[in-house]
Write a protein that holds these residues in place. Structure first.
Motif, PDB file in Angstrom:
ATOM      1  N   HIS A   1      91.607 -32.868  20.105  1.00  0.00           N
ATOM      2  CA  HIS A   1      91.758 -33.951  21.100  1.00  0.00           C
ATOM      3  C   HIS A   1      90.405 -34.341  21.701  1.00  0.00           C
ATOM      4  N   GLY A   2      90.398 -35.481  22.376  1.00  0.00           N
ATOM      5  CA  GLY A   2      89.147 -35.973  22.962  1.00  0.00           C
ATOM      6  C   GLY A   2      88.995 -35.569  24.416  1.00  0.00           C
ATOM      7  N   PHE A   3      87.958 -36.083  25.042  1.00  0.00           N
ATOM      8  CA  PHE A   3      87.688 -35.809  26.452  1.00  0.00           C
ATOM      9  C   PHE A   3      88.780 -36.441  27.312  1.00  0.00           C
ATOM     10  N   GLY A   4      89.249 -35.705  28.304  1.00  0.00           N
ATOM     11  CA  GLY A   4      90.201 -36.258  29.259  1.00  0.00           C
ATOM     12  C   GLY A   4      91.630 -35.822  29.006  1.00  0.00           C
ATOM     13  N   CYS A   5      91.929 -35.359  27.789  1.00  0.00           N
ATOM     14  CA  CYS A   5      93.330 -35.036  27.514  1.00  0.00           C
ATOM     15  C   CYS A   5      93.492 -33.722  26.777  1.00  0.00           C
ATOM     16  N   ASP A   6      94.629 -33.545  26.163  1.00  0.00           N
ATOM     17  CA  ASP A   6      94.903 -32.308  25.439  1.00  0.00           C
ATOM     18  C   ASP A   6      95.711 -32.635  24.180  1.00  0.00           C
ATOM     19  N   GLN A   7      96.254 -31.601  23.545  1.00  0.00           N
ATOM     20  CA  GLN A   7      96.932 -31.803  22.263  1.00  0.00           C
ATOM     21  C   GLN A   7      98.151 -32.729  22.345  1.00  0.00           C
ATOM     22  N   ASN A   8      98.646 -32.964  23.561  1.00  0.00           N
ATOM     23  CA  ASN A   8      99.778 -33.898  23.694  1.00  0.00           C
ATOM     24  C   ASN A   8      99.459 -35.281  23.161  1.00  0.00           C
ATOM     25  N   MET A   9      98.148 -35.602  23.160  1.00  0.00           N
ATOM     26  CA  MET A   9      97.711 -36.923  22.683  1.00  0.00           C
ATOM     27  C   MET A   9      98.143 -37.200  21.245  1.00  0.00           C
ATOM     28  N   TRP A  10      98.429 -36.146  20.503  1.00  0.00           N
ATOM     29  CA  TRP A  10      98.729 -36.344  19.073  1.00  0.00           C
ATOM     30  C   TRP A  10     100.209 -36.538  18.786  1.00  0.00           C
ATOM     31  N   ARG A  11     101.029 -36.465  19.833  1.00  0.00           N
ATOM     32  CA  ARG A  11     102.468 -36.370  19.574  1.00  0.00           C
ATOM     33  C   ARG A  11     103.082 -37.599  18.913  1.00  0.00           C
ATOM     34  N   PHE A  12     102.391 -38.751  18.956  1.00  0.00           N
ATOM     35  CA  PHE A  12     102.963 -39.937  18.308  1.00  0.00           C
ATOM     36  C   PHE A  12     102.690 -39.963  16.804  1.00  0.00           C
TER      37      PHE A  12
ATOM     38  N   LEU B   1      91.317 -20.439   7.870  1.00  0.00           N
ATOM     39  CA  LEU B   1      91.471 -21.767   7.264  1.00  0.00           C
ATOM     40  C   LEU B   1      90.331 -22.067   6.289  1.00  0.00           C
ATOM     41  N   HIS B   2      90.705 -22.693   5.180  1.00  0.00           N
ATOM     42  CA  HIS B   2      89.716 -23.196   4.222  1.00  0.00           C
ATOM     43  C   HIS B   2      90.163 -24.585   3.795  1.00  0.00           C
ATOM     44  N   ASP B   3      89.193 -25.441   3.506  1.00  0.00           N
ATOM     45  CA  ASP B   3      89.506 -26.798   3.049  1.00  0.00           C
ATOM     46  C   ASP B   3      90.474 -27.530   3.966  1.00  0.00           C
ATOM     47  N   ALA B   4      90.298 -27.366   5.240  1.00  0.00           N
ATOM     48  CA  ALA B   4      91.194 -28.053   6.189  1.00  0.00           C
ATOM     49  C   ALA B   4      90.738 -29.503   6.366  1.00  0.00           C
ATOM     50  N   ILE B   5      91.708 -30.355   6.678  1.00  0.00           N
ATOM     51  CA  ILE B   5      91.375 -31.731   7.054  1.00  0.00           C
ATOM     52  C   ILE B   5      91.196 -31.720   8.564  1.00  0.00           C
ATOM     53  N   PHE B   6      90.023 -32.124   9.003  1.00  0.00           N
ATOM     54  CA  PHE B   6      89.747 -32.125  10.441  1.00  0.00           C
ATOM     55  C   PHE B   6      89.945 -33.531  10.983  1.00  0.00           C
ATOM     56  N   VAL B   7      90.826 -33.676  11.985  1.00  0.00           N
ATOM     57  CA  VAL B   7      91.037 -34.982  12.611  1.00  0.00           C
ATOM     58  C   VAL B   7      90.544 -34.872  14.052  1.00  0.00           C
ATOM     59  N   GLY B   8      89.503 -35.634  14.368  1.00  0.00           N
ATOM     60  CA  GLY B   8      88.935 -35.526  15.712  1.00  0.00           C
ATOM     61  C   GLY B   8      88.902 -36.878  16.401  1.00  0.00           C
ATOM     62  N   HIS B   9      89.372 -36.896  17.654  1.00  0.00           N
ATOM     63  CA  HIS B   9      89.336 -38.145  18.411  1.00  0.00           C
ATOM     64  C   HIS B   9      88.110 -38.164  19.317  1.00  0.00           C
ATOM     65  N   SER B  10      87.432 -39.317  19.314  1.00  0.00           N
ATOM     66  CA  SER B  10      86.345 -39.560  20.256  1.00  0.00           C
ATOM     67  C   SER B  10      85.287 -38.449  20.176  1.00  0.00           C
ATOM     68  N   VAL B  11      85.052 -37.716  21.248  1.00  0.00           N
ATOM     69  CA  VAL B  11      83.995 -36.707  21.232  1.00  0.00           C
ATOM     70  C   VAL B  11      84.248 -35.653  20.155  1.00  0.00           C
ATOM     71  N   SER B  12      85.510 -35.441  19.818  1.00  0.00           N
ATOM     72  CA  SER B  12      85.819 -34.412  18.827  1.00  0.00           C
ATOM     73  C   SER B  12      85.355 -34.801  17.422  1.00  0.00           C
ATOM     74  N   ALA B  13      85.063 -36.065  17.216  1.00  0.00           N
ATOM     75  CA  ALA B  13      84.499 -36.451  15.918  1.00  0.00           C
ATOM     76  C   ALA B  13      83.155 -35.725  15.750  1.00  0.00           C
ATOM     77  N   MET B  14      82.339 -35.723  16.817  1.00  0.00           N
ATOM     78  CA  MET B  14      81.035 -35.052  16.728  1.00  0.00           C
ATOM     79  C   MET B  14      81.185 -33.532  16.767  1.00  0.00           C
ATOM     80  N   VAL B  15      82.214 -33.061  17.469  1.00  0.00           N
ATOM     81  CA  VAL B  15      82.493 -31.622  17.461  1.00  0.00           C
ATOM     82  C   VAL B  15      82.797 -31.208  16.018  1.00  0.00           C
ATOM     83  N   GLY B  16      83.551 -32.055  15.307  1.00  0.00           N
ATOM     84  CA  GLY B  16      83.880 -31.790  13.904  1.00  0.00           C
ATOM     85  C   GLY B  16      82.625 -31.777  13.037  1.00  0.00           C
ATOM     86  N   VAL B  17      81.710 -32.709  13.315  1.00  0.00           N
ATOM     87  CA  VAL B  17      80.454 -32.760  12.562  1.00  0.00           C
ATOM     88  C   VAL B  17      79.697 -31.429  12.718  1.00  0.00           C
TER      89      VAL B  17
END
Lengths: 269, 373
Positions: free
Chosen positions: A26-37, A88-104
């Protein structure tokens, strides 16, 4: 800290019936609930890993260490700790906003953990620099911090756990007693500083995994020029400009977001 | 779309926004507050009337909140006017369905004066926070600096009393023992202050792990048995079930238990008894320290957990203490997700109950395996 402690610390939830791991940050300001849709769309085919960064959502606030989380590297370490705990190996990382750079950062540090990065609204630097348009000046970020300070006066009651109804998707709307977003103002402020004062432009070139950049139209936080910059600097990246406007397409336009991710993963596999 | 005339001139700004941020309806009050015409604002993205920091706040906090909760109340938001000035406003917003579309209705109320009050409040809070941090730092530094020489004095006095530097007469030995005793008391006080300062500043990390209640109690009992016997007290421990496992930090739980037992020894007259028991209670485990001591008057029962509270001054002449131990113990219990409570009947004794989360069944089984293998 053993594996169970990490899973508890980051409030890790694992759902889905598939085997290939897909980790949602999840990104700054929220939590994993952001993904529920959007998570229901991937449950059949993937093993979905959801978590809260330490300091957000229902993570263990006792585990918050101001020096570790002073930079995005601390957040990347959370991701890597979870990857290690779940092997985990070969995981698909999905990052919102700041988490895109966290993923990098995480993908550069332990490349074998990730196969692809999916970045929603990434920005490697929010503040304008010589020849680089990040979209903001330093006083703008100070303005954000001031807004947060003022709103956090009543934040506890404002974001206290409530019965979360889902007005748009009643079929998902099991009335969950959920807290929403991070509730500690000091932590939120530090997360904002770590996010908006960061400069990760130099990290993009070292990413080995192919990636998808989901760029919203009219995104005031990560404008199109920034998305194009990331695309230019990030080897093996695909840029997809969405019809969705704003900065949270997984909330505002879940169908288009799901379709874009599916289409990319279909091509990538 | 036409707006009702009353809404148009209402003394607050009104805007209705589509999910993509486009402004669908705007009242005249808002348009004139910002220095635009209504026609200019319609069709624009809401973000155009927010300052840059406000745009981030809208996207990271306000929009997700509205989308997930459907409502946002009393949010502080600044609006940017045509000529670049910011107007502080209070926003109330609600998502509704209208004409087959999801829209968010927003009301903005100007708050120029309140804004100034809030500035003062914020300033005062920051000052109070930094004063509190400075206090905690000072206390912790002071306790450290005093503890070191004190330990040396206590050590040398103890050695001298034991004859390490040559024979002493009875009077000299008693004096040395007196110095040693006073030093120990001061050290205990320093440790309490240091512990309290650390707790107050949130710097004591608590690492709960599964612990067998029986083992924790046995360890504490060993440490205080001699002191209890010297005071002429009977110390009894209930045999706890092996499967009573709590989630607690071993050192912190020991600290609480020792504090309660030391108090019980201090306040129970010669010939009395102290009992430690444990039992499950829903998903929690209660460890109780019961004594037949002087007890605590009902009106003082809650106050004993406040820092720096002393009860009866006559009692305190005999049993010195600054009352930090219980304050620290309760804070520690709470930091581990538990609670510390007291019940008492003056004249017949007190019961202190440490309530802690029970470790789950899976952990119990694991501990069981470790024991049998």
């Amino acid at each position: 800290m053993n594996d169970d402690d990490v899973l508890q610390r980051n409030n890790v939830k694992i759902i889905g019936r598939g085997t290939r791991p897909m980790i949602f940050a999840h990104g700054f300001g929220c939590d994993q609930n952001m993904w529920r849709f959007i998570t229901p769309a991937f449950e059949d085919d993937y093993r979905l890993i959801l978590f809260d960064y330490v300091g957000s959502g229902k993570s263990d606030l006792n585990a918050y260490d101001p020096s570790r989380y002073a930079t995005l590297q601390g957040y990347a370490q959370d991701v890597l700790d979870i990857c290690a705990a779940l092997d985990l190996h070969d995981a698909i990382f999905v990052g919102h906003s700041v988490s895109a750079m966290v993923g990098v950062l995480a993908a550069k540090q332990e490349p074998e953990r990730f196969s692809n990065l999916i970045m929603i609204g990434p920005s490697p630097r929010y503040i304008n620099d010589d020849g680089y348009a990040g979209g903001f000046e330093r006083p703008d970020i100070e303005g954000l911090l001031d807004l947060m300070d003022r709103n956090y006066i009543g934040w506890a009651s404002f974001l206290a756990p409530v019965i979360m109804k889902n007005p748009d998707r009643p079929e998902l709307g099991a009335e969950l007693q959920e807290s929403f977003c991070s509730t500690d103002p000091k932590i939120a402020r530090r997360f904002a500083e770590a996010t908006f004062f960061a400069d990760n432009r130099g990290d993009l070139a070292g990413v080995a995994q192919p990636s998808l950049i989901l760029q919203c139209s009219e995104d005031a936080i990560a404008p199109l020029e920034v998305g194009q910059y990331v695309h230019r600097e990030l080897p093996g990246s695909t840029l997809r400009v969405m019809k969705a406007t704003g900065h949270c397409p997984h909330l505002s336009h879940p169908e288009e977001t799901i379709e874009a991710i599916r289409e990319y993963l279909g091509r990538a596999s | 779309m036409t707006i009702h005339p009353v809404l148009d001139t209402a003394p607050c700004g009104y805007v209705s926004v589509a999910d993509d941020g486009t402004m669908l309806e705007v009242n005249l009050t808002l348009a004139s507050m910002l220095g635009y015409t209504r026609a200019e604002l319609l069709g624009w993205h809401l973000q155009k009337i927010l300052p840059p920091g406000g745009r981030i706040f809208y996207q990271t906090h306000v929009f997700p909140l509205l989308k997930m909760h459907g409502i946002a109340e009393e949010l502080y938001v600044a609006l940017r006017t045509r000529d670049g000035n910011d107007i502080p406003t209070l926003l109330n917003a609600a998502r509704r369905e209208r004409d087959g579309q999801r829209v968010t209705d927003c009301i903005f109320v100007r708050m120029l004066q309140r804004h100034e009050f809030e500035d003062q409040l914020l300033q005062a809070r920051r000052l109070a926070e930094s004063a509190n941090e400075a206090k905690a730092k000072f206390l912790s530094m002071m306790s450290h600096d005093i503890r070191t020489p004190l330990t040396a004095i206590a050590g040398y006095a103890g050695l001298a009393a034991g004859g390490a530097f040559g024979p002493l007469n009875d009077e000299q030995r008693a004096a040395m023992q007196g110095i040693r005793g006073a030093c120990d008391e001061l050290l205990r006080l320093m440790n309490d202050i240091l512990g309290f300062a650390q707790l107050d500043s949130g710097r004591i990390p608590v690492h709960p792990v599964p612990l067998r209640a029986r083992e924790v109690i046995a360890r504490a009992e060993t440490l205080v048995r001699l002191r209890a016997e010297e005071s002429g007290l009977t110390l009894r421990t209930d045999t706890c079930d092996d499967d009573l496992v709590v989630r607690a930090d071993p050192e912190r739980l020991q600290q609480i238990l020792l504090n309660l037992l030391t108090n019980a020894i201090k306040f129970t007259p010669h010939g009395g008894a102290i009992e430690i028991t444990c039992e499950p209670h829903d998903a929690r485990v209660c460890i109780r320290v019961r004594d037949t001591g002087i007890g605590i008057p009902r009106e003082q029962l809650e106050r004993i957990f406040d820092p720096f509270v002393q009860l009866d001054p006559i009692v305190d002449v005999v049993h010195r203490g600054v009352g930090l131990g219980l304050a620290i113990s309760r804070d520690l219990a709470r930091a581990m997700g538990g609670e510390l409570r007291a019940e008492s009947t003056p004249g017949s004794g007190s019961v202190f109950t440490i309530e802690l989360p029970a470790a789950d069944a899976a952990v119990n089984a694991l501990l069981e395996q470790e024991t049998t293998s």
